[in-house]
Design an enzyme around this catalytic site. Structure first.
Site, PDB file in Angstrom:
ATOM      1  N   SER A 182     -64.671 -30.667  -0.411  1.00 46.83           N
ATOM      2  CA  SER A 182     -63.914 -31.629  -1.198  1.00 46.83           C
ATOM      3  C   SER A 182     -63.714 -31.119  -2.636  1.00 46.83           C
ATOM      4  O   SER A 182     -63.162 -30.041  -2.826  1.00 46.83           O
ATOM      5  CB  SER A 182     -64.611 -32.993  -1.160  1.00 46.83           C
ATOM      6  N   ASP A 291     -58.300 -36.883   8.053  1.00 50.37           N
ATOM      7  CA  ASP A 291     -58.429 -36.886   6.592  1.00 50.37           C
ATOM      8  C   ASP A 291     -57.066 -37.129   5.966  1.00 50.37           C
ATOM      9  O   ASP A 291     -56.055 -36.567   6.411  1.00 50.37           O
ATOM     10  CB  ASP A 291     -58.978 -35.516   6.161  1.00 50.37           C
ATOM     11  N   HIS A 321     -62.673 -37.089   6.337  1.00 47.67           N
ATOM     12  CA  HIS A 321     -63.162 -36.405   5.144  1.00 47.67           C
ATOM     13  C   HIS A 321     -64.690 -36.502   5.050  1.00 47.67           C
ATOM     14  O   HIS A 321     -65.271 -37.573   5.225  1.00 47.67           O
ATOM     15  CB  HIS A 321     -62.524 -37.031   3.900  1.00 47.67           C
TER      16      HIS A 321
END
Length: 349
Positions: A182, A291, A321
């Site tokens: 991320s 995601d 995610h």
């Protein structure tokens, strides 16, 4: 005006008991991602302790040793280093945790578990960096911490540090990888592009280290124009990232006055010519099927390939995610094992 977005981890109700007192002391809440961060009118920031902070000895994978090291006292930069039981020299990863640049820690229990497991399964040394967070330290502070970590590792290697011999002696210095998930993947990418930009295009600044590759897990990028997956992907209640949460992270972490087409957020904002100029090592990009960042991640991979970079793209079906950190799906565990196998193969190519 207060904006409130939902987070994925349940908030301890005791946290709310303090809110009214803090509102009197610090003014109203101007930004909030519920359960993760509150920003008050006077700039005061609160991060509730919704994920346990654990010592380096807690719940390690069997055979893995871990210790915390100070990198820069002035900026409170430190790292947690994981070393599997092994013989000979191993690849080593400099890893950056996720959290939208605003939350999380290298000492969070979920990262301690994931990275000790990865060190064991992929047979590599991992240096997990605890970088400075926004909004107190907006970008590029996290990138500077990433770069300074590499310079610190280089210095320990050159000095033949006895203090750090416990992990350095296991590292193959010519097999270093930048990695992260991320926001941490965004940091890994931006540190790599800094190393590969004009003036340092040969990575000679790193010697005796050699950057062999970059591993980007669900890289946190954005842009003013929305992608299809950002607009239309339905997110479950326990999703790690919604569009509103994503926008809030960028609002809190980018330099004041910047929009989401800042190149730190949108690496394609300056067009293909800029990408071609970067000298980048091999890149592995891990994309999650559900995601909201899926389409943006795939566009990024296509652009890198068109710019002549070597990119390996891996899609993880049926998960969203940060699935490998939050374990918020029945498929999280098998997909996490798949990811670790893919990372192991990539670092041993």
């Amino acid at each position: 005006m207060r904006t409130k977005k939902m987070a994925t981890i349940s908030l301890d109700p005791r946290f709310n008991l303090q809110v009214s007192k803090n509102q009197q002391q610090h003014g109203g809440v101007v930004e909030e991602i519920e359960g993760l961060i509150r920003v008050y009118m006077d700039g005061h920031v609160e991060r509730p302790s919704i994920v346990p902070i654990v010592p380096c000895t807690m719940s390690l994978e069997r055979g893995v040793t871990a210790n915390d090291v100070v990198i820069d006292k002035c900026t409170s930069l430190w790292a947690r280093i994981y070393v599997p039981s092994c013989f000979g020299k191993l690849p080593f990863l400099v890893y950056f945790h996720g959290g939208g640049f605003c939350v999380a820690s290298a000492a969070w229990s979920c990262y301690n578990e994931f990275l000790s497991n990865l060190a064991s399964k992929a047979n590599c040394v991992i240096i997990s960096v605890n970088y400075r967070l926004a909004p107190e330290n907006r970008l590029p502070a996290a990138y500077e911490d990433g770069f300074n970590t590499l310079m610190w590792v280089k210095q320990q290697a050159l000095n033949g540090s006895t203090e750090h011999r416990w992990w350095l002696r296991h590292c193959n210095l010519t097999s270093m990888f930048l990695a992260g998930d991320s926001a941490g993947a965004n940091i890994a990418y931006n540190v790599a592009t800094r190393l590969g930009s004009s003036g340092t295009s040969d990575f000679t600044i790193l010697r005796p280290l050699y950057l062999k590759g970059t591993i980007l897990i669900q890289p946190f990028f954005g842009g003013e124009a929305r992608t299809w997956s950002e607009k239309y992907t339905n997110q479950p209640a326990n999703s790690a990232l919604s569009l509103l949460v994503s926008d809030t992270y960028w609002h809190l972490s980018l330099p004041i006055g910047s929009d989401r087409d800042n190149p730190w957020c949108n690496p394609l904002a300056n067009g293909m010519a800029k990408l071609r100029d970067f000298r980048l090592p091999n890149i592995m990009v891990c994309v999650s099927e559900t995601d909201i960042l899926k389409d943006r991640n795939l566009e990024f991979c296509t652009a890198l390939t068109n710019a002549g970079k070597r990119v390996e793209t891996v899609m993880y079906k049926g998960v969203g995610h940060a699935f490998q950190i939050l374990h918020n799906s029945q498929l999280s565990q098998p997909r996490t094992q798949e990811m670790m196998s893919h990372i192991k193969a990539f670092i041993n190519e």
